[in-house]
Design a protein around this motif. Structure first.
Motif, short mmCIF file in Angstrom:
data_model
loop_
_atom_site.label_atom_id
_atom_site.label_comp_id
_atom_site.label_asym_id
_atom_site.label_seq_id
_atom_site.Cartn_x
_atom_site.Cartn_y
_atom_site.Cartn_z
N LYS A 1 3.10 16.88 -9.18
CA LYS A 1 2.32 15.61 -9.77
C LYS A 1 0.79 15.78 -9.47
CE LYS A 1 5.94 12.27 -8.67
NZ LYS A 1 6.05 11.86 -10.11
N GLY A 2 0.42 16.82 -8.86
CA GLY A 2 -0.83 17.03 -8.77
C GLY A 2 -1.46 16.02 -7.64
N ILE A 3 -0.73 15.91 -6.63
CA ILE A 3 -1.25 14.93 -5.40
C ILE A 3 -1.68 15.91 -4.20
CG2 ILE A 3 -0.33 13.49 -3.63
CD1 ILE A 3 1.47 12.27 -5.42
N ALA A 4 -2.95 15.62 -3.82
CA ALA A 4 -3.75 16.33 -2.95
C ALA A 4 -3.27 16.19 -1.57
CB ALA A 4 -5.20 16.12 -2.99
N ILE A 5 -2.99 17.43 -1.01
CA ILE A 5 -2.57 17.39 0.35
C ILE A 5 -3.54 17.95 1.36
CG2 ILE A 5 -0.37 18.16 2.02
CD1 ILE A 5 1.17 18.43 -0.30
N PRO A 6 -3.98 17.35 2.36
CA PRO A 6 -3.54 16.13 3.02
C PRO A 6 -4.58 14.72 2.38
CG PRO A 6 -4.80 17.14 4.61
CD PRO A 6 -4.64 18.10 3.45
N ARG A 7 -5.24 15.11 1.57
CA ARG A 7 -6.18 14.34 1.25
C ARG A 7 -5.65 12.78 1.00
NH1 ARG A 7 -8.90 12.64 -2.82
NH2 ARG A 7 -8.34 14.55 -4.19
N GLN A 8 -4.70 13.04 -0.29
CA GLN A 8 -4.03 11.63 -0.71
C GLN A 8 -2.90 11.45 0.10
OE1 GLN A 8 -4.22 13.53 -4.84
NE2 GLN A 8 -4.28 11.16 -5.31
N LEU A 9 -2.16 12.57 0.72
CA LEU A 9 -0.84 12.56 1.21
C LEU A 9 -0.98 13.48 2.35
CD1 LEU A 9 1.39 10.49 0.92
CD2 LEU A 9 2.48 12.02 -0.53
N ALA A 10 -0.71 13.31 3.71
CA ALA A 10 -0.35 14.21 4.45
C ALA A 10 1.15 14.63 4.68
CB ALA A 10 -0.84 13.83 5.87
N ILE A 11 1.42 15.87 5.07
CA ILE A 11 3.05 16.14 5.31
C ILE A 11 3.24 16.77 6.34
CG2 ILE A 11 4.88 17.56 4.26
CD1 ILE A 11 3.92 15.43 2.39
N VAL A 12 4.17 16.33 7.19
CA VAL A 12 4.74 17.14 8.41
C VAL A 12 6.36 17.29 7.97
CG1 VAL A 12 5.44 17.20 10.80
CG2 VAL A 12 3.25 16.35 10.08
N PRO B 1 0.85 -1.21 0.07
CA PRO B 1 0.11 -0.03 -0.07
C PRO B 1 0.96 1.16 0.00
CG PRO B 1 0.28 -0.96 2.41
CD PRO B 1 0.93 -1.99 1.39
N ARG B 2 0.46 2.19 -0.69
CA ARG B 2 1.03 3.59 -0.68
C ARG B 2 0.98 4.25 0.59
NH1 ARG B 2 -0.60 7.43 -5.83
NH2 ARG B 2 -1.00 9.17 -4.32
N PRO B 3 1.98 4.96 0.99
CA PRO B 3 1.92 5.82 2.36
C PRO B 3 0.85 6.59 2.05
CG PRO B 3 4.25 5.84 1.32
CD PRO B 3 3.25 5.14 0.34
N ASP B 4 0.28 7.09 3.39
CA ASP B 4 -0.62 7.99 3.46
C ASP B 4 -0.15 9.15 4.12
OD1 ASP B 4 -0.38 7.18 5.89
OD2 ASP B 4 -2.56 6.47 6.28
N ALA B 5 1.03 9.24 4.53
CA ALA B 5 1.74 10.45 4.86
C ALA B 5 3.13 10.43 4.86
CB ALA B 5 1.41 10.81 6.42
N ILE B 6 3.93 11.51 4.72
CA ILE B 6 5.26 11.70 4.75
C ILE B 6 5.70 12.69 5.88
CG2 ILE B 6 7.57 12.22 3.46
CD1 ILE B 6 5.62 11.77 0.85
N LEU B 7 6.88 12.29 6.42
CA LEU B 7 7.43 13.37 7.53
C LEU B 7 8.93 13.34 6.75
CD1 LEU B 7 7.58 14.27 10.63
CD2 LEU B 7 8.73 12.21 11.17
N THR B 8 9.01 14.61 6.48
CA THR B 8 10.27 15.30 5.71
C THR B 8 11.32 15.62 6.89
OG1 THR B 8 9.21 17.14 5.22
CG2 THR B 8 9.49 15.66 3.51
#
Lengths: 346, 346
Positions: free
Chosen positions: A270-281, A247-254
């Motif tokens: 890439k047009g990836i929606a944050i945080p819907r598709q991928l959350a970011i911290v 499964p693809r990650p649902d969040a990234i911690l940079t």
DNA sequence: TTGAAAGCGGTACCAT
DNA sequence: ATGGTACCGCTTTCAA
């Protein structure tokens, strides 16, 4: 062209007041062996004529130039410029000055800088290691020569001295826990070189939070950028590979400023929606996280305070007659600032 | 604790080679009055033993410390940190070093910094005026004392010396014209204090572009922030008043980094769509305009190049035996980077 | 071509 | 309490 430094000298004062240079020298430095009366005479005359001791002469005699060498990664970097600002604020009022050199993440430059700084006879060193640095030999040499060093941010335990760091473990722990609390379970981590002390610590905080919730650490979710993201492709391919996973990650911690910004740029493209598709911290001292859309959740290092603390410790070291019995490791808290990019999805 | 500077001295060389100090001194500096043979002997020995002339001693003798004083607004500012980076890149390889001081836009600090720098006997000064600065007396004094100065960015004509600026007029002209070309007609301009040279220039470019298209300059559309936006309310009330106008502006040209970022934050809070309701062009060296949504159109100053140019001119000045007959005013182009925030609305 | 000596502006030891 | 003097490391006359 007149005299460059128009300030008068001890000799001038001595002649004007019919005293010896030695006496005047002691008087201006408030020595106990000078009578109150002459001190007064001398200091009044000195003040009136704006006497300023000649720094070069003092340095030559005393072997200290009231200067501090700083090694930072790069000036135009939010974290470092804030650190610098903190250092400057203390050196400014303690009458030191900082000589800044940039390592640009290269050991080679780090070594050259060190050489340059010792040549300039700095009284002490404030250093954050380059991401390439493995051997501490050059620092050891300087340290053994008697130059006080304080390490900040990217520190080493190989040299016994003060350290100033931010609570890296606590920072990523808080960030990861926050993501977990918001329902994210497949949290990836993009970080710098695994050699780097701070990378290892940040990783540790991340793992800790996961384990606490009984979530196994998935090595596929951890990406290293060996050049700290100097190499843009590094980050791009890291993200690419994360997005391939199932499964693809649902969040990234940079884990760093550069990685964070770069990641945002790539996800945007890439047009990836944050945080819907991928959350970011993001572990980042980015100057304006609130003007991003969505606003970026950050783990912010107390950069200014770190700079201040490091400079204060160093000056204490420089001015101490005897080396301290115990060295401090000052840990300053990193602050999680929650914004939109990591909120729970509906 | 051993010697701080473990480098050998001329005396050491002299003794080892059975020569006089004077001879060695001349030999290492390749004087014509020394025979090739001794030069060779001396320089070989010097290199082998890593001789490095003692900077303090040299400075005391020669009254120059291979250091350059820099006055900038603030370190943690994109524009200034990029400038600094440029300066550092040239001083690094010319073996000077920069002493950085921050004016924080206060004349008072500017004066203190200047005093500090002259005390440190810098060989020259690189300065950008604080936004408060009116009188140039303190700089005049330093200049008359024989300290070379190069002004950059915020310059003055009151002192005859080199200047490095970016093409402010051209920058706002291009930005304004770009907005006009995209169909915007009611273009507002939020700028810093009208006292500032660069504010006046930027205003000029803005007016020029409007006039060229026969559009009258509407004074209501021009807002001054006397504290350069240090005061956050300043900007907020400027925007507030612009939004009250009827007809309301359809675009804003912001004149500085801080104003730009602040403006974006405020518009975001107000939920104003960019560029649909209001287009934005920012005079800004913001580090990541491409991660904003919409991506921000900027007029970017060649900060790094300005820093380099200023440092090069200054070093030339310092190392010249005779003062130059003519002073340069170097104008570097500002670059309009078109992104989404200013595109034509559908 | 080489070297002795003075001096840059201080500091500190040792007399007085 | 005050002052003479040597010295920090280098540069620069001026003599040899």
């Amino acid at each position: 062209m007149k005299n460059k430094n128009d300030s008068i000298t001890l000799k001038d004062i001595a002649e004007a007041l019919q005293l010896s240079i030695a006496t005047v020298s002691k008087a201006v430095r408030d020595s106990h062996e000078i009578s109150a009366a002459t001190k007064k005479r001398v200091n009044e005359y000195a003040k009136k004529n704006r006497y300023r001791p000649n720094l070069m002469a003092q340095s030559l005699r005393n072997k200290n130039g009231r200067s501090i060498g700083v090694i930072i990664g790069a000036i135009p970097n939010n974290f470092f410029s804030q650190v610098l600002n903190g250092m400057e604020s203390v050196t400014y009022q303690k009458n030191y000055h900082i000589i800044i050199t940039q390592s640009l993440e290269s050991v080679k430059r780090e070594e050259k800088n060190l050489e340059h700084l010792t040549w300039r006879a700095v009284d002490g060193l404030l250093v954050s290691l380059s991401s390439e640095t493995q051997s501490m030999d050059h620092f050891k040499k300087a340290h053994e020569m008697g130059i006080p060093i304080v390490f900040y941010d990217r520190v080493t335990d190989e040299i016994k001295t003060h350290q100033v760091v931010s609570d890296n473990i606590g920072g990523t722990y808080a960030g990861t826990k926050h993501l977990l609390d918001n329902g994210y379970r497949r949290i990836a981590h993009i970080t710098s070189s695994p050699e780097l002390f701070i990378s290892r610590e940040r990783l540790k905080g991340y793992e800790l939070a996961l384990q606490e919730q009984g979530i196994p650490v998935n090595p596929d979710y951890i990406c290293y950028c060996n050049h700290g993201g100097k190499d843009l492709d590094e980050i791009e391919s890291a993200i690419e590979s994360l997005l391939q996973l199932k499964p693809r990650p649902d969040a990234i911690l940079t884990a760093s400023d550069r990685i964070t910004i770069r990641t945002l740029a790539i996800l945007k493209k890439k047009g990836i929606a944050i945080p819907r598709q991928l959350a970011i911290v993001g572990y980042s001292n980015f100057s304006a996280p609130e003007i991003l859309s969505p606003e970026l959740t950050t783990i912010k290092q107390p950069a200014y305070e770190m700079g201040r603390a490091a400079a204060e410790l160093l000056i204490k070291l420089i001015e101490a007659k005897r080396p301290p019995v115990k060295f401090e490791k000052k840990v300053l808290p990193a602050e999680l600032q929650v914004r939109e990019s990591s909120l729970r999805r509906k």
